[in-house]
Design a protein around this motif. Sequence first.
Motif, short mmCIF file in Angstrom:
data_model
loop_
_atom_site.label_atom_id
_atom_site.label_comp_id
_atom_site.label_asym_id
_atom_site.label_seq_id
_atom_site.Cartn_x
_atom_site.Cartn_y
_atom_site.Cartn_z
N GLY A 45 105.93 19.85 33.12
CA GLY A 45 106.00 19.05 34.33
C GLY A 45 105.17 17.78 34.26
O GLY A 45 105.51 16.78 34.90
N LEU A 46 104.11 17.82 33.49
CA LEU A 46 103.24 16.64 33.39
C LEU A 46 103.79 15.58 32.45
O LEU A 46 103.50 14.40 32.61
CB LEU A 46 101.84 17.06 32.92
N VAL A 47 104.58 15.98 31.46
CA VAL A 47 105.07 15.01 30.49
C VAL A 47 106.50 14.56 30.76
O VAL A 47 107.05 13.77 30.00
CB VAL A 47 104.94 15.51 29.03
N SER B 196 107.05 9.82 26.13
CA SER B 196 108.13 10.53 25.45
C SER B 196 107.70 11.01 24.07
O SER B 196 108.02 12.14 23.66
CB SER B 196 109.35 9.62 25.34
N ALA B 197 106.96 10.18 23.35
CA ALA B 197 106.47 10.57 22.02
C ALA B 197 105.50 11.75 22.14
O ALA B 197 105.53 12.67 21.31
CB ALA B 197 105.79 9.38 21.34
N ALA B 198 104.67 11.73 23.16
CA ALA B 198 103.74 12.86 23.37
C ALA B 198 104.53 14.12 23.68
O ALA B 198 104.23 15.20 23.15
CB ALA B 198 102.77 12.53 24.51
N PHE B 199 105.54 14.00 24.52
CA PHE B 199 106.38 15.15 24.87
C PHE B 199 107.02 15.75 23.62
O PHE B 199 106.98 16.97 23.41
CB PHE B 199 107.45 14.73 25.88
N MET B 200 107.61 14.90 22.80
CA MET B 200 108.27 15.39 21.58
C MET B 200 107.28 16.04 20.63
O MET B 200 107.57 17.07 20.02
CB MET B 200 109.03 14.24 20.89
N ALA B 201 106.10 15.46 20.49
CA ALA B 201 105.09 16.02 19.60
C ALA B 201 104.61 17.38 20.11
O ALA B 201 104.40 18.31 19.32
CB ALA B 201 103.91 15.05 19.47
#
Length: 89
Positions: free
Chosen positions: A34-36, A51-56
Amino acid sequence: MNDLEKATQVFEALKAAEAQPTQLALPMLNGLVGLVQGSGEAPLEVEEARSAAFMAICEVGKALHRGQPADPLWAAAIGATERWMALTK
């Protein structure tokens, strides 16, 4: 909650989850979804970093779920989240 607060909370949760065994880390990572999630309201550069943080983070979760080594993936997820934080300041 603004993007900086979200990114900071994600960063802190990642650091805490990294020190936990898989069975505790996975639920912590799942709680970050929910946060990302993007709202599309931030500048493109911030949305890309988010988005990059979410994918990582997803890559860490997949590795943990599969019982694969995740050490370098933790570093990538934390680094991507740090970049997201830096862009929201």
